[in-house]
Design a protein around this motif. Structure first.
Motif, PDB file in Angstrom:
ATOM      1  N   GLY A 184       0.804  -1.215   0.000  1.00  0.00           N
ATOM      2  CA  GLY A 184       0.000   0.000   0.000  1.00  0.00           C
ATOM      3  C   GLY A 184       0.837   1.265   0.000  1.00  0.00           C
ATOM      4  O   GLY A 184       0.332   2.346   0.338  1.00  0.00           O
ATOM      5  N   VAL A 185       2.115   1.144  -0.390  1.00  0.00           N
ATOM      6  CA  VAL A 185       2.982   2.316  -0.504  1.00  0.00           C
ATOM      7  C   VAL A 185       2.906   2.833  -1.936  1.00  0.00           C
ATOM      8  O   VAL A 185       3.212   2.104  -2.883  1.00  0.00           O
ATOM      9  N   ALA A 186       2.477   4.077  -2.096  1.00  0.00           N
ATOM     10  CA  ALA A 186       2.363   4.694  -3.423  1.00  0.00           C
ATOM     11  C   ALA A 186       3.646   5.466  -3.717  1.00  0.00           C
ATOM     12  O   ALA A 186       4.051   6.347  -2.947  1.00  0.00           O
ATOM     13  N   TRP A 187       4.281   5.129  -4.822  1.00  0.00           N
ATOM     14  CA  TRP A 187       5.521   5.789  -5.239  1.00  0.00           C
ATOM     15  C   TRP A 187       5.191   6.739  -6.385  1.00  0.00           C
ATOM     16  O   TRP A 187       4.820   6.315  -7.476  1.00  0.00           O
ATOM     17  N   VAL A 188       5.291   8.021  -6.112  1.00  0.00           N
ATOM     18  CA  VAL A 188       4.980   9.070  -7.086  1.00  0.00           C
ATOM     19  C   VAL A 188       6.302   9.660  -7.554  1.00  0.00           C
ATOM     20  O   VAL A 188       7.083  10.181  -6.746  1.00  0.00           O
ATOM     21  N   ARG A 189       6.554   9.582  -8.851  1.00  0.00           N
ATOM     22  CA  ARG A 189       7.859   9.991  -9.381  1.00  0.00           C
ATOM     23  C   ARG A 189       7.682  11.065 -10.452  1.00  0.00           C
ATOM     24  O   ARG A 189       7.006  10.848 -11.464  1.00  0.00           O
ATOM     25  N   LEU A 190       8.271  12.237 -10.219  1.00  0.00           N
ATOM     26  CA  LEU A 190       8.303  13.282 -11.243  1.00  0.00           C
ATOM     27  C   LEU A 190       9.198  12.800 -12.373  1.00  0.00           C
ATOM     28  O   LEU A 190      10.319  12.348 -12.135  1.00  0.00           O
ATOM     29  N   ASN A 191       8.703  12.899 -13.604  1.00  0.00           N
ATOM     30  CA  ASN A 191       9.382  12.226 -14.710  1.00  0.00           C
ATOM     31  C   ASN A 191       9.643  13.168 -15.890  1.00  0.00           C
ATOM     32  O   ASN A 191       9.240  12.909 -17.016  1.00  0.00           O
ATOM     33  N   ARG A 192      10.330  14.272 -15.589  1.00  0.00           N
ATOM     34  CA  ARG A 192      10.831  15.148 -16.654  1.00  0.00           C
ATOM     35  C   ARG A 192      12.330  15.394 -16.408  1.00  0.00           C
ATOM     36  O   ARG A 192      12.769  16.542 -16.254  1.00  0.00           O
ATOM     37  N   PRO A 193      13.119  14.337 -16.364  1.00  0.00           N
ATOM     38  CA  PRO A 193      14.528  14.512 -15.981  1.00  0.00           C
ATOM     39  C   PRO A 193      15.308  15.394 -16.941  1.00  0.00           C
ATOM     40  O   PRO A 193      16.295  16.016 -16.543  1.00  0.00           O
ATOM     41  N   GLU A 194      14.871  15.467 -18.198  1.00  0.00           N
ATOM     42  CA  GLU A 194      15.602  16.260 -19.190  1.00  0.00           C
ATOM     43  C   GLU A 194      15.546  17.754 -18.879  1.00  0.00           C
ATOM     44  O   GLU A 194      16.384  18.532 -19.361  1.00  0.00           O
ATOM     45  N   VAL A 195      14.546  18.179 -18.065  1.00  0.00           N
ATOM     46  CA  VAL A 195      14.455  19.578 -17.634  1.00  0.00           C
ATOM     47  C   VAL A 195      14.474  19.651 -16.107  1.00  0.00           C
ATOM     48  O   VAL A 195      13.894  20.539 -15.503  1.00  0.00           O
ATOM     49  N   HIS A 196      15.141  18.691 -15.487  1.00  0.00           N
ATOM     50  CA  HIS A 196      15.305  18.651 -14.030  1.00  0.00           C
ATOM     51  C   HIS A 196      13.958  18.655 -13.293  1.00  0.00           C
ATOM     52  O   HIS A 196      13.815  19.246 -12.235  1.00  0.00           O
ATOM     53  N   ASN A 197      12.978  17.984 -13.910  1.00  0.00           N
ATOM     54  CA  ASN A 197      11.646  17.838 -13.319  1.00  0.00           C
ATOM     55  C   ASN A 197      10.975  19.176 -13.038  1.00  0.00           C
ATOM     56  O   ASN A 197      10.203  19.318 -12.077  1.00  0.00           O
ATOM     57  N   ALA A 198      11.253  20.157 -13.884  1.00  0.00           N
ATOM     58  CA  ALA A 198      10.564  21.442 -13.774  1.00  0.00           C
ATOM     59  C   ALA A 198       9.076  21.243 -14.029  1.00  0.00           C
ATOM     60  O   ALA A 198       8.669  20.424 -14.855  1.00  0.00           O
ATOM     61  N   MET A 199       8.263  21.994 -13.313  1.00  0.00           N
ATOM     62  CA  MET A 199       6.814  21.830 -13.389  1.00  0.00           C
ATOM     63  C   MET A 199       6.214  22.677 -14.503  1.00  0.00           C
ATOM     64  O   MET A 199       6.457  23.889 -14.575  1.00  0.00           O
ATOM     65  N   ASP A 200       5.426  22.021 -15.362  1.00  0.00           N
ATOM     66  CA  ASP A 200       4.638  22.735 -16.359  1.00  0.00           C
ATOM     67  C   ASP A 200       3.167  22.438 -16.109  1.00  0.00           C
ATOM     68  O   ASP A 200       2.810  21.796 -15.110  1.00  0.00           O
TER      69      ASP A 200
END
Length: 259
Positions: free
Chosen positions: A12-28
């Motif tokens: 029941g552990v949810a692993w949430v991974r930001l996946n824009r490594p090419e832009v250092h996971n910048a948020m759009d």
């Protein structure tokens, strides 16, 4: 490929991974929308006991995507306000998600990345990472993340880094209350597991109720406060300083105020 990846293990552990490594996971806009939806989904899923937020690649999150911010400066007032509110609502959704949220900070975090760390119930990071609220270098301010950063650090400590734009190391991040611990990269997964394990032994309903009570006692960001941060961000997007700062970044030159 999804800009945010989700996996839920058999505990029941949810692993949430930001996946824009090419832009250092910048948020759009897409990442902001996915994080908002994911927070709601995890909060409603009774099988989820705890969530871990991390990033793919060398950086945890470099903050707001500069292309996205540049687009807001060129947009009409309604669009700017809508995008700023989407960012504020994403932070609020993560902050109030009725599941514990652990930040696994595997690399550097700036601007909005520090905001994401601040809405985690606890954050553990690698000891070589650098951090900073660097918005002022672009003529902007850490507006929508502000309530969460100040709540995490406390106003007195936040004054040390909130409007200087300076970068600081993991040791100072611990002293500021942003990180609970800073550990060598090889120890990060074990440190995260030590944060997960207690929640798996606790009653899920009690954990959620406890988190809600802390929010009530500590003061959840009020709508008036959130609206003020949105107005402040939009005002900076419209400012001559922001236009100069972001233009200078794309032109690979110093802004006019940099001495």
């Amino acid at each position: 490929m999804a800009v945010v990846e989700l996996n839920v293990d058999d505990r029941g552990v949810a692993w949430v991974r930001l996946n824009r490594p090419e832009v250092h996971n910048a948020m759009d806009a897409a990442m902001i929308a996915e994080l908002t939806l994911m927070a709601g989904r995890l909060g409603r899923d009774p099988a989820v006991r705890v969530a871990v937020l991390t990033g793919e690649g060398a950086s945890f999150c470099a903050g707001g995507d500069l292309g996205w911010m540049r687009a807001q400066m060129a947009a009409d007032a309604e669009t700017r306000a809508r995008e700023a509110r989407a960012l504020a609502e994403m932070l609020g959704a993560l902050d109030t998600m009725p599941r514990p949220l652990i930040g696994r900070v595997q690399g550097q975090a700036f601007g909005g990345g520090v905001g994401l760390m601040s809405v985690c119930d606890v954050a553990v990071g690698v000891d070589h990472a650098k951090f900073g609220l660097t918005e002022v270098r672009l003529g902007l301010i850490p507006a929508t993340i502000g309530p969460y950063v100040v709540a995490r650090m406390g106003a007195a400590r936040a004054r040390r880094v909130f409007f200087s734009g300076r970068r600081f190391d993991a040791g100072e991040a611990v002293a500021l209350g942003l990180l609970a611990r800073a550990v060598p990269k090889t120890d990060l997964d074990a440190a995260i597991e030590s944060e997960i394990e207690p929640y798996l032994k606790a009653a899920p309903g009690a954990v959620s109720a406890g988190k809600a009570l802390v929010a009530e006692l500590g003061g959840v960001a009020a709508e008036a406060q959130i609206s003020a941060t949105i107005d402040a961000l939009v005002a900076r997007w419209e400012s001559a300083e922001a236009e100069e700062g972001i233009s200078a970044f794309f032109d690979k030159r110093k802004p006019g105020w940099d001495r």
